[in-house]
Design a protein around this motif. Structure first.
Motif, PDB file in Angstrom:
ATOM      1  N   THR A 141       1.301  -0.851  -0.291  1.00  7.78           N
ATOM      2  CA  THR A 141      -0.378   0.209  -0.056  1.00  7.78           C
ATOM      3  C   THR A 141       0.948   1.367  -0.306  1.00  7.78           C
ATOM      4  OG1 THR A 141      -1.811  -0.862   0.927  1.00  7.78           O
ATOM      5  CG2 THR A 141      -1.559   1.343   1.098  1.00  7.78           C
TER       6      THR A 141
ATOM      7  N   ALA B   5       1.170   3.762  -3.100  1.00 10.75           N
ATOM      8  CA  ALA B   5       0.638   5.179  -3.031  1.00 10.75           C
ATOM      9  C   ALA B   5       1.341   5.857  -3.619  1.00 10.75           C
ATOM     10  CB  ALA B   5       0.396   5.156  -1.591  1.00 10.75           C
TER      11      ALA B   5
ATOM     12  N   TRP C 177      -4.863  -4.001 -11.261  1.00 14.06           N
ATOM     13  CA  TRP C 177      -5.892  -4.031 -10.166  1.00 14.06           C
ATOM     14  C   TRP C 177      -6.064  -4.482  -9.709  1.00 14.06           C
ATOM     15  CZ3 TRP C 177      -8.717   0.615  -8.427  1.00 14.06           C
ATOM     16  CH2 TRP C 177     -10.103   0.359  -7.496  1.00 14.06           C
TER      17      TRP C 177
ATOM     18  N   ILE D 172      -4.607   1.224  -3.801  1.00 13.05           N
ATOM     19  CA  ILE D 172      -6.495   0.472  -3.142  1.00 13.05           C
ATOM     20  C   ILE D 172      -6.581  -0.431  -3.021  1.00 13.05           C
ATOM     21  CG2 ILE D 172      -8.481   1.090  -3.831  1.00 13.05           C
ATOM     22  CD1 ILE D 172      -7.866   3.536  -5.175  1.00 13.05           C
ATOM     23  N   THR D 173      -5.853  -1.431  -4.377  1.00 11.95           N
ATOM     24  CA  THR D 173      -6.453  -3.388  -3.799  1.00 11.95           C
ATOM     25  C   THR D 173      -5.893  -3.358  -2.836  1.00 11.95           C
ATOM     26  OG1 THR D 173      -4.576  -3.335  -5.085  1.00 11.95           O
ATOM     27  CG2 THR D 173      -6.480  -3.151  -6.469  1.00 11.95           C
TER      28      THR D 173
ATOM     29  N   ILE E 270      -7.829  -3.030  -0.114  1.00 17.85           N
ATOM     30  CA  ILE E 270      -9.051  -3.709   0.186  1.00 17.85           C
ATOM     31  C   ILE E 270      -8.823  -5.093   0.459  1.00 17.85           C
ATOM     32  CG2 ILE E 270     -10.794  -4.821  -1.820  1.00 17.85           C
ATOM     33  CD1 ILE E 270     -10.879  -2.432  -2.977  1.00 17.85           C
TER      34      ILE E 270
END
Length: 512
Positions: A98, A102, A289, A441-442, A445
């Motif tokens: 992450t 990012a 993704w 983002i994934t 998640i």
């Protein structure tokens, strides 16, 4: 060949971006009036019956950047493909990734500006260093809790990777001639993913007896550290873009003395001259993704340690197959480029519905709860010797093929829009930055333990939707060829300069 040589010798300029070129039969170097063509960089060599491209050729430079990526992101892919970076606790890897993606998203968006200013060699070497530090952090984690180091390594790699991938994309899309772009993308993707294949052999060999769900061995991490460090050093073997000469004598459109101001302005000009690129952003966003889902929610969740290693090998091998098929098909000379763009869009849409439809059928077999050893002490992880392994294995390798098809197609679409290395650096930066935002983002998640089926549904919907949004660009903006004037048309003043000066003056002048 003789007629071609005479034509090239007579031409005072070649209007594809360059000055005159001649290639006398029997010479061991190409010729260009603005370079010292007696230099070793332009010497042609043979290895038995094999003709080796001269060092400053696009082919050799592509090979060298492919080796760098083979050793750096290729090894990273092999490690990530194990799920949880080879550990049983995927949360540390989720958090590190992450931070990585990012940061990558922010740096990648401006990476074209940075790479144009620093140059490709420094950009690639700096990028490679980040992959080495990332592998070191997980090696240290085997001896003591290094969560903070893991997060820092992810952040640092995000800074490095954005610049490395921008430099790589610039070389891959701007160095070849227009009819070679598909095969250049294909060759790169094959060599790069060979890193994932061979990198997967390290954990496969070290953990071939590990039928339980366990962390990979310390030797696995040591191997990754050594190879990624070698890759960072290999970046210095490349030459500068201004020295590269294509076989037809054409050279790369580059800026002679870029400044931070000129490159930041150039980034803004890209949106002014090519606003349609925004319609490609959803394809960029979703292009990575699905990796968190495939690596953590399938490979790490459903298979034991040694089978994860085998699956990783097959995944990266079929990435090579996918790149080979799509790269060379997109360069097929019997069909116009505009037609190939439309056919490729249809193929991607059909594959998206078929592959992810198969993934939906497979995902109904298990959930997070059934594969969580704390909630379900009797959780079973599939081994390659188990009955029924062939079906999941086939799905996983098809996921790898699909990934390569998507990436190859996106790069080919971008490369078909322009030949200008400065503009392509910005395109590549947009691509990797937005791609990484999606990836970040994934991983969040996955970290929040979203149900596997929900994650799959999001991937599937975004892939199909992004193709629909990009359809106008693919259908109407891609042309059979891009003229030099279009490639440098950042303003009316620049167009006049193209008309008034020789191409050589343009290449080495103040505008580019």
């Amino acid at each position: 060949m003789a007629d071609q040589e005479k034509t090239l010798e007579k031409a005072p300029e070649i209007q594809s971006g360059t000055a005159a070129y001649s290639d006398h039969s029997g010479d061991d170097a190409v010729h260009h009036p603005n370079l010292d063509m007696t230099s070793w960089k332009y010497k042609k060599r043979r290895l038995g019956p094999i003709s080796i491209p001269y060092y400053a050729s696009p082919e050799m430079q592509l090979f060298l950047v492919s080796i760098v990526c083979f050793l750096c992101p290729g090894m990273f892919n092999a490690l990530s493909g194990l799920g949880g970076a080879g550990t049983t606790n995927t949360k540390t890897a989720d958090d590190a990734n992450t931070a990585l993606y990012a940061t990558f998203a922010v740096v990648g968006f401006f990476a074209g500006t940075i790479a144009n200013k620093l140059g490709l060699r420094i950009s690639l070497s700096f990028g490679g260093l980040g992959y080495c530090i990332y592998c070191v952090s997980f090696l240290v984690d085997q001896f003591s809790d290094s969560y903070g180091f893991n997060i820092f390594a992810g952040f640092f790699l995000g800074c490095c990777a954005g610049i490395l991938w921008c430099a790589q994309g610039t070389i891959m899309m701007s160095y070849p001639m227009e009819h070679q772009k598909g095969r250049f993308i294909s060759v790169f993707w094959i060599i790069f993913n060979l890193g994932g294949v061979l990198g997967s052999l390290i954990p496969l060999g070290a953990n071939h007896n590990a039928k339980t769900n366990a962390t990979v061995s310390v030797g696995t991490y040591v191997g990754f550290v050594v190879l990624t460090g070698l890759g960072a050093a290999m970046a210095f073997t490349l030459t500068d873009a201004k020295n590269v000469v294509r076989k037809d004598g054409s050279r790369i459109i580059v800026m002679k003395n870029p400044t931070w101001k000129s490159e930041i302005l150039g980034l803004g000009q890209t949106f002014g001259t090519d606003p349609y690129i925004i319609l490609m952003f959803p394809m960029f966003l979703v292009s990575n993704w699905f990796t968190a889902y495939q690596f953590n929610d399938i490979n790490a969740a459903f298979f034991d340690t040694r089978t994860r290693s085998l699956n990783g090998l097959l995944y990266w091998f079929f990435q090579m197959v996918g790149a080979l098929v799509f790269g060379f098909a997109l360069d097929y000379p019997g069909i116009k480029r505009t037609t190939k763009a439309k056919i490729n869009w249809i193929v991607l849409m059909v594959m998206t519905m078929a592959v992810w439809g198969g993934g939906y059928a497979f995902q109904k077999r298990y959930t997070r709860a059934t594969q969580n050893e704390k909630l379900n002490p009797g959780a079973v992880f599939m081994d390659w010797t188990d009955h029924g392994y062939i079906g999941p294995m086939f799905l996983y390798l098809i996921y790898g093929f699909y990934d390569a098809a998507w990436q190859t197609s996106v790069y080919w679409y971008m490369g078909s829009l322009t030949n200008n290395s400065r503009k392509l650096a910005n395109f590549a930066g947009f691509y990797k930055g937005i791609q990484s935002a999606g990836a970040a983002i994934t991983w969040v998640i996955d970290r929040t333990e979203t149900p596997y089926m929900t994650t799959l549904a999001i991937c599937w919907a975004l892939l199909a939707g992004s193709l629909v949004i990009a359809a106008p660009v693919i259908g109407f903006k891609i042309k059979d060829t891009v003229s030099l004037e279009e490639d440098v048309k950042f303003s009316d003043e620049t167009v006049e300069e193209v008309r008034g000066n020789s191409v050589t003056d343009l290449e080495h002048g103040q505008k580019f």
